[in-house]
Design an enzyme around this catalytic site. Structure first.
Site, mmCIF file in Angstrom:
data_model
loop_
_atom_site.group_PDB
_atom_site.id
_atom_site.type_symbol
_atom_site.label_atom_id
_atom_site.label_comp_id
_atom_site.label_asym_id
_atom_site.label_seq_id
_atom_site.Cartn_x
_atom_site.Cartn_y
_atom_site.Cartn_z
ATOM 1 N N GLU A 31 0.936 -1.211 0.131
ATOM 2 C CA GLU A 31 0.041 0.006 -0.069
ATOM 3 C C GLU A 31 0.836 1.319 -0.104
ATOM 4 O O GLU A 31 0.491 2.282 0.674
ATOM 5 C CB GLU A 31 -1.046 -0.080 1.258
ATOM 6 C CG GLU A 31 -2.047 -1.192 1.148
ATOM 7 C CD GLU A 31 -2.772 -1.138 2.297
ATOM 8 O OE1 GLU A 31 -3.017 -0.327 3.415
ATOM 9 O OE2 GLU A 31 -3.850 -1.977 2.467
ATOM 10 N N GLU A 56 -3.924 -9.014 0.455
ATOM 11 C CA GLU A 56 -4.133 -8.972 1.840
ATOM 12 C C GLU A 56 -5.671 -8.893 1.780
ATOM 13 O O GLU A 56 -6.273 -8.310 1.055
ATOM 14 C CB GLU A 56 -3.388 -7.539 2.472
ATOM 15 C CG GLU A 56 -3.849 -7.500 3.985
ATOM 16 C CD GLU A 56 -3.037 -6.049 4.225
ATOM 17 O OE1 GLU A 56 -1.851 -6.004 3.948
ATOM 18 O OE2 GLU A 56 -3.676 -5.445 4.891
#
Ligand code: GAL
Length: 809
Positions: free
Chosen positions: A426, A502
């Site tokens: 991210e 994720e």
């Protein structure tokens, strides 16, 4: 005759091992380190007096001893990646443990006079953080990133006529992490003493580019210090027998490139993690100069558009979990027994893959994954150039990114478990074209250093990565959450597959159930706990079943890595601005390693070998008599019948009405009455196949101890994990007990730590007392170096005392 042969064999082993020891010595710098927090003047100097410093062993985490304090690293921040629009006070974001600040470690060591002409390497497998390393008062080097492996050639700094002084300065800044990073020399430190003519550090690269049933081509690249050397590689099977060998006298500059044929190879797989050993010997003028062994596996990996991931040609979905590096009550100090226990728990759940979030894994964890058959996604960074936290990796990115990737790849590339690299998680660089360029630049470094494995990035800004080209660049587009964008991403990105890098981030507290039972995002309660009905998640995330549907219905989804396998210190979402709350709620297992209900949900889907039949909630609801108390069953069976005190509540069958109904059995209208709750599961023919019954417990009466291992190694590090629970007079577990307990360890071991999995507990892990949480806790008993018996005694007011014996060999 047989005896004689035996004797000869033993003799030759001894002879070889002493002989080998002269070639290369690896010395673990483990005990008798001197440690001090702060930054006293001249602490690097050779004659600095450190007698009154604390004596510690390494691996060591200076911050895990607490105390917890809400003021530590209090961050008044707006977490933009969580969609926050306003800055709020975040306590416990990094665990509320005292990791910030400077500290020194000092250690004395001697080098044998016979080794005066040798090359000496000092190897760290991680140091938190910004280590500066000094030998005999002189600086030998530094490394910024606390999670990486690094080494220095310290030959010229060493004395052989006197003691050598090693000093390491560390510095952890506040606002440098989004979780508990730990503090100190938390991983192994080693000295490697070898001849000048030798194999370079991390100079071995083994790949298995061609595999058939009859043969495997093992390619072995070996970098050496001197092009005039001769190199011999012997490949041994798991029984130590040589199955192939090759001697080469041609190196290309300083690199040998050998192709070795292994006949009828046994492949490394999840079910049979078979390991070979390459023993490499370096000669100069017929004299042995160096000898090194490297474990490896023969296996093939392939990522096929529309079809998925293949291990040895077999379609395999990642049934993975993300793990942060802390080990709960013992913090970040690496401990193989603790890591092995985690993996055993995960294996039983049916997990086949691990992602090291969001940094380089410990070598111990990789060794265990190789041995136990786990696929590994080795990650590198949580930030690139753009910050998430002010003092994060962004400070080092420009200067260090290349060398950090090189060390990650070189130190770990021979582990067969690693099947993919992750260049980041991210990263805010997902926005804009510069980010896409960075992604390409970083991926190219990975490819240059290891052409055999693909690279992913866990992306949360999926739309932005579609616009910027970032998502199209990566070998494997990894999506963090954003289940609603999988299909669009699959269609827009060119690769032909999507990885759930994720997933889920469902939150729960072990043994805690909330009413009414309903699906909710960012739900908060006064006791700062989350419900174990497994219906609560974050504003950016979802329930496990949303991922199950995507995984099961699409071959182009490579698999998933659930956030997270175990709770970890720090990031107490959804209570990150509430005190006291200092560890996560995301874990499938809690901080003590005890399974939450969700464990059985994943197990019912992932573990194909064993059946699963699990009921929730517990059946101790004084005050809820006559009230609706839904019952869920997580099971590998398709249907089951539920009984309350013998009365049927009807049969439930998994069905496609909704993701939840596809994977769990739910009786929403059950009314609570104390007594028994029984479930009978049916097989495909509709016949009763298995049953499970739980009961309402009476008052806590007796303590019960259960050790995960009753025999441990007398090596000063091995740990037995003893689960302590409390039962009533009839032996029924008391699921709501919170009794205060005391622990005493005698014999050849010691009390190491205790943990109850309560994210709001401020009791210290290293002190021998703690309250039960939802009727349970775990005590860690550590072996001494002296073998013998260890006894753990657990006491609590008005409870029958319990003891357990552990043998240490
Ligand atoms: C993700 C992030 C993880 C963790 C998780 C919590 O976005 O990558 O590090 O913060 O959210 O749900």
């Amino acid at each position: 005759m047989r005896l004689k042969k035996h004797f000869l064999f033993i003799f030759s082993i001894l002879y070889i091992s002493t002989f080998v020891a002269q070639e290369r010595k690896v010395i673990l710098l483990e005990e008798n380190w001197k440690f001090k927090k702060g930054n006293p003047d001249n602490a690097h100097q050779i004659d600095y007096k450190d007698n009154n410093w604390q004596t510690v062993s390494v691996p060591h985490d200076w911050a895990i001893y607490g105390p917890f304090d809400k003021e530590i690293d209090k961050q008044v921040v707006k977490i933009t990646q969580n969609g926050e629009k306003k800055a709020t006070e975040k306590t416990g974001r990094t665990g509320a443990l005292p990791y910030i600040g400077e500290a020194w470690y000092r250690k004395t060591f001697t080098i044998d006079k016979k080794d005066a002409n040798k090359k000496i390497i000092l190897l760290f497998e991680g140091a938190m953080s910004q280590p500066k390393v000094f030998i005999n008062g002189k600086k030998v080097g530094e490394w910024n990133y606390g999670y990486n492996y690094f080494n220095f050639d310290i030959t010229e700094f060493i004395k052989t006529d006197t003691k050598n002084k090693l000093a390491v300065h560390l510095n952890n800044m506040g606002l440098s992490s989004r979780w508990y990073p730990g503090a100190g020399l938390y991983r192994k430190v080693q000295l490697i003493i070898k001849n000048k003519n030798s194999i370079l550090q991390w100079g071995t690269f083994i790949t298995t580019p061609k595999i058939s049933e009859n043969s495997a081509k093992v390619n072995m690249k070996t970098k050496v210090s001197n092009p005039n050397l001769i190199l011999e590689t012997k490949i041994k099977n798991a029984n130590g027998l040589v199955v192939a060998s090759l001697k080469s006298n041609t190196s290309f500059q300083n690199e040998f490139d050998q192709n070795i044929l292994v006949k009828s190879p046994v492949l490394w797989s999840i079910e049979n993690p078979y390991l070979y050993t390459a023993e490499t010997t370096v000669f100069l003028d017929d004299k042995i100069q160096d000898k090194k062994t490297t474990k490896f596996g023969i296996r093939s990996i392939a990522y096929k558009p529309q079809k998925g991931f293949f291990l040895n040609g077999k379609h395999t979905k990642f049934k993975g979990v993300c793990l942060h590096h802390d080990l709960g009550p013992i913090g970040t100090a690496v401990n193989k027994a603790a890591l092995r226990r985690q993996l055993q728990i995960l294996k039983d759940m049916g997990t086949n893959a691990i992602r090291s979030a969001h940094n380089m894994p410990s070598i111990e964890q990789l060794e265990l994954c190789d041995e136990m058959g786990f696929l590994f996604l080795a990650e590198s960074f949580d930030e690139w150039a753009k910050p998430k936290v002010k003092n994060g990796y962004n400070r080092f990115f420009e200067k260090d990114v290349e060398k950090d990737i090189i060390n990650l790849v070189h130190a770990t590339r021979n582990h067969p478990s690693i099947v993919m690299w992750s260049a980041g998680n991210e990263v805010p660089d997902q926005w804009g074209s510069l980010g896409a360029k960075r992604a390409k630049m970083i991926q190219d470094i990975f490819h240059r250093e290891d052409p055999t494995r693909p690279v992913t990035v866990g992306m949360d800004q999926v739309k932005a990565t579609m616009a910027s080209g970032f998502g199209a660049v990566m070998d494997i587009p990894g999506l963090n959450y954003r289940t609603h964008l999988y299909k669009e991403a699959y269609e827009k990105f060119p690769q032909g597959f999507i990885l759930g890098s994720e997933t889920a981030s469902t939150v729960s507290s072990r043994g805690i159930y909330k009413f009414p039972v309903e699906k909710a995002s960012m739900k908060q309660y006064d006791d700062l706990q989350s419900s174990s009905y497994d219906l609560e998640y974050c504003s950016w995330s979802n329930l496990p079943e949303d991922d199950f549907v995507l995984q099961d219905d699409n071959d182009w989804v490579l698999g998933e890595f659930v956030w997270t396998g175990f709770d970890y210190l720090g990031e107490p979402t959804p209570y990150d601005s509430y005190w006291p709350s200092r560890s996560s709620y995301f874990g499938i297992n809690d901080l003590a390693g005890l399974p939450k209900d969700r464990f059985y949900l994943y197990r019912s889907k992932w573990n194909k070998k064993d059946t699963t039949l699990h009921i929730l909630p517990h059946w101790n609801w004084k005050g809820r008599e006559g009230k609706k108390t839904p019952v869920f069953v997580y099971t590998s069976f398709d249907s089951a019948e539920l009984f309350v005190n013998g009365k049927s509540m009807g049969i439930q069958k998994k069905n496609n009405t909704s993701p939840l109904e596809r994977y769990r059995l739910m009786w929403m209208d059950v009314v609570y009455n104390p007594g028994s709750l029984k479930v009978v599961a049916f097989d495909k023919e509709g016949k009763p196949a298995q049953e499970k019954e739980i009961f309402t417990a009476g008052k806590p009466y007796k303590l019960v101890l259960d050790a995960n291992r009753k025999t441990i190694k007398a090596n000063g590090k091995d740990i037995s994990f003893v689960t302590v629970s409390v039962v009533d007079k009839k032996g029924i577990p008391c699921p709501t007990a919170t009794n205060q307990l005391n622990f005493k360890v005698t014999g050849n071991g010691s009390f190491k730590a205790v943990c109850n999995g309560d994210a709001t507990s401020l009791e210290l892990f290293h002190l021998p007392k703690m309250k039960l949480f939802s009727g349970k806790l775990v005590v860690l008993v550590q072996a001494d170096k002296k073998p013998g018996e260890i006894k753990l005694k657990v006491t609590g007011k008005s409870l029958k005392t319990a003891t357990i014996k552990i043998t240490s060999k």
